[in-house]
Design a protein around this motif. Structure first.
Motif, mmCIF file in Angstrom:
data_model
loop_
_atom_site.group_PDB
_atom_site.id
_atom_site.type_symbol
_atom_site.label_atom_id
_atom_site.label_comp_id
_atom_site.label_asym_id
_atom_site.label_seq_id
_atom_site.Cartn_x
_atom_site.Cartn_y
_atom_site.Cartn_z
ATOM 1 N N ARG A 281 -6.745 98.904 90.447
ATOM 2 C CA ARG A 281 -6.455 98.102 89.251
ATOM 3 C C ARG A 281 -7.683 97.310 88.812
ATOM 4 N NH1 ARG A 281 -1.470 97.589 91.971
ATOM 5 N NH2 ARG A 281 -2.160 95.665 93.008
ATOM 6 N N ASP A 282 -8.439 96.802 89.769
ATOM 7 C CA ASP A 282 -9.669 96.073 89.424
ATOM 8 C C ASP A 282 -10.675 96.991 88.726
ATOM 9 O OD1 ASP A 282 -8.618 93.793 90.512
ATOM 10 O OD2 ASP A 282 -9.725 93.945 92.412
ATOM 11 N N ALA A 285 -9.565 97.552 85.209
ATOM 12 C CA ALA A 285 -9.830 96.352 84.404
ATOM 13 C C ALA A 285 -11.307 96.270 84.036
ATOM 14 C CB ALA A 285 -9.405 95.104 85.179
ATOM 15 N N GLN A 289 -11.982 96.751 80.040
ATOM 16 C CA GLN A 289 -12.538 95.645 79.259
ATOM 17 C C GLN A 289 -13.855 96.049 78.611
ATOM 18 O OE1 GLN A 289 -12.762 92.651 82.281
ATOM 19 N NE2 GLN A 289 -10.627 91.997 82.044
ATOM 20 N N ARG A 295 -5.292 99.213 77.226
ATOM 21 C CA ARG A 295 -4.562 99.630 78.424
ATOM 22 C C ARG A 295 -5.385 100.702 79.127
ATOM 23 N NH1 ARG A 295 -0.391 101.452 75.960
ATOM 24 N NH2 ARG A 295 0.864 99.527 75.963
ATOM 25 N N TRP A 314 -3.716 98.775 84.136
ATOM 26 C CA TRP A 314 -4.255 97.467 83.736
ATOM 27 C C TRP A 314 -4.014 97.303 82.248
ATOM 28 C CZ3 TRP A 314 -7.888 96.904 79.875
ATOM 29 C CH2 TRP A 314 -8.282 95.586 79.617
ATOM 30 N N CYS A 315 -3.613 96.102 81.841
ATOM 31 C CA CYS A 315 -3.370 95.833 80.425
ATOM 32 C C CYS A 315 -4.142 94.594 79.992
ATOM 33 C CB CYS A 315 -1.881 95.614 80.144
ATOM 34 S SG CYS A 315 -0.872 97.086 80.424
ATOM 35 N N ALA A 316 -4.727 94.659 78.800
ATOM 36 C CA ALA A 316 -5.391 93.491 78.230
ATOM 37 C C ALA A 316 -4.352 92.444 77.881
ATOM 38 C CB ALA A 316 -6.187 93.893 76.991
#
Length: 459
Positions: A281-282, A285, A289, A295, A314-316
């Motif tokens: 997940r990191d 992200a 980003q 997403r 991961w979602c903004a």
């Protein structure tokens, strides 16, 4: 006809004059000449008397065409004009009528000024000016002058063409006459600086070209100072650096992207098994980003590729998660999507309208997620499809560059390898535990058997 000159005219006064001076009768014969007139042909002025002016100074047998003396004799008025001698000299000749007390025209006073050097210098200056103009018009660099912070001077064709205007529409006009308000303001700020500081400055200004496209122009503004150090005007030279700027930004973008990929790769090497899911997940992200996605996610195939599940997401901020609704999705329910991935093709949708008619089922899955654009890249291990990594743009359509897509593919390969290692690690741990359990069971059996034997022997 003889002309009687007064003692005043015969004085040495006129011999101090450097201009050629002579008095002619109405038949162009010289009646008097000063020293400069004689020196011009290497003779004593007395030797010129009675001779025709056009013979002495022009070597002709007839009066010169366009001669001011002819015009004065004909009209009785003052005239002036330029006459070139056979040796290439140019004279500015002024002729004045001489009259009797009764007003009758008796002769002409001719004053000739040698302007040869002046005309040569003027010709040279004109040629240089034409050469400079030709040079300015032939170079692609945009060049223009500023008479003050608000006003344009001369403009070359390259600058006029960039603006989509004629030279007349730009030269000696205010900035606000042809530039949008914001562009005029930015230009004015740089102009104020060069006029106030009196030194060259370099600016980068975004300007609209003739097609309405914004282009980045690098401008060098150089002041021309007078003897007191005040700015008379400024010369501006502009070059379109839009493509160079984009190339620099693309290179910087790639370097930053590669640095993030390197960071992800190193993290996975040292990642504890219990931190694996959070590590994925990191990574999503970090990349999501950077590419300004709303997403980012990982799907993995299972049950012999019959199903796929969203395992990591991961979602903004402000973007709704979709992971819970995307578990155990039958691969056959979205055949167009599945076929693309199984062929190891990247799915890059700049807009959902890019989907073909046969992908209607795929559209039904994507639309509820408010997806504007997406890119999905197959993940494979040893030439076998294991899943895909995807990035959604949910606020506005986005087109990712070829370079970005390539780096996203690298990201997918790293995550696919990490998933494979993690899976092997889990299977290895299961095997270890299973054999450890068998070992414990066998030990207990042996101990139990020994105890039974001991009891039997005791009995």
């Amino acid at each position: 006809m003889d002309i009687n000159l007064s003692p005043y005219h015969q004085s040495d006064l006129f011999d101090t004059v450097t201009d050629l001076m002579a008095v002619l009768d109405l038949e162009f014969r010289i009646q008097w000449a000063n020293r400069a007139a004689g020196e011009s042909v290497g003779e004593d002025p007395e030797n010129l008397l009675g001779r025709y002016c056009y013979q002495v100074w022009h070597g002709r047998d007839t009066p010169c065409e366009q001669c001011p003396v002819q015009s004065t004799i004909r009209t009785g008025m003052h005239h002036k004009g330029e006459v070139e001698s056979p040796d290439g000299k140019v004279f500015l000749i002024k002729s004045y009528p001489l009259r009797t007390p009764e007003g009758e025209l008796k002769g002409v006073t001719e004053v000739a000024l040698d302007i040869t050097e002046y005309r040569r210098a003027e010709k040279t200056l004109r040629r240089r000016s034409e050469e400079q103009a030709l040079l300015l018009e032939s170079v692609p660099t945009q060049i223009w002058y500023l008479t003050d912070v608000e006003t344009y001077g001369v403009v070359n064709q390259a600058h006029a063409d960039f603006c989509g205007l004629s030279l007349e529409e730009m030269e000696y006009r205010k900035l606000g006459d042809f530039l949008p308000e914001e562009e005029a303001r930015v230009c004015r700020e740089g102009n104020v600086k060069v006029f106030c500081e009196g030194r060259p400055i370099r600016t980068e200004e975004w300007l609209h070209d003739a097609n309405g496209e914004k282009r980045l122009i690098e401008i060098v503004k150089t002041p021309k100072l007078d003897g007191n150090g005040n700015v008379e005007y400024a010369v501006c030279a502009g070059s379109d650096i839009t493509e160079r700027k984009r190339a620099d930004e693309a290179l910087q973008h790639r370097l930053e992207f590669e640095e993030r990929i390197s960071t992800i790769s190193h993290r996975f090497i040292n990642l504890h098994p219990g931190e694996f899911n959070s590590g994925i997940r990191d990574a999503l992200a970090l990349i999501g980003q950077f590419v300004e996605a709303g997403r980012a996610y990982v799907f993995q195939f299972h049950d012999e590729q019959q199903f796929m599940s969203n395992t990591h997401e991961w979602c903004a901020q402000g973007v709704s998660p979709a992971r819970e609704n995307l578990q155990n999705v039958p691969a056959e329910s979205i055949p167009w999507w599945t076929k693309k991935l199984k062929n190891f093709e990247t799915i890059h949708l700049r807009h959902l309208d890019d989907l073909p008619p046969e992908a209607e089922n795929t559209r039904k899955v994507l639309e509820p997620q408010n997806i504007q654009s997406l890119i999905a890249l197959p993940m494979r291990v040893e030439n076998s499809l294991v899943g895909f990594i995807g990035f959604d743009a949910v606020y506005e359509p986005t087109e990712w560059s070829t370079d970005t897509v390539s780096l996203l593919q690298t990201t997918g390969e790293i995550i696919a390898s990490a998933l494979q290692r993690h899976r092997f690690g889990q299977e290895l741990e299961k095997t270890r535990r299973r054999y450890q359990g068998l070992l414990v069971s066998q030990t207990e059996l042996v101990v139990s058997g020994r105890r039974s034997a001991q009891v039997y022997l005791c009995e």
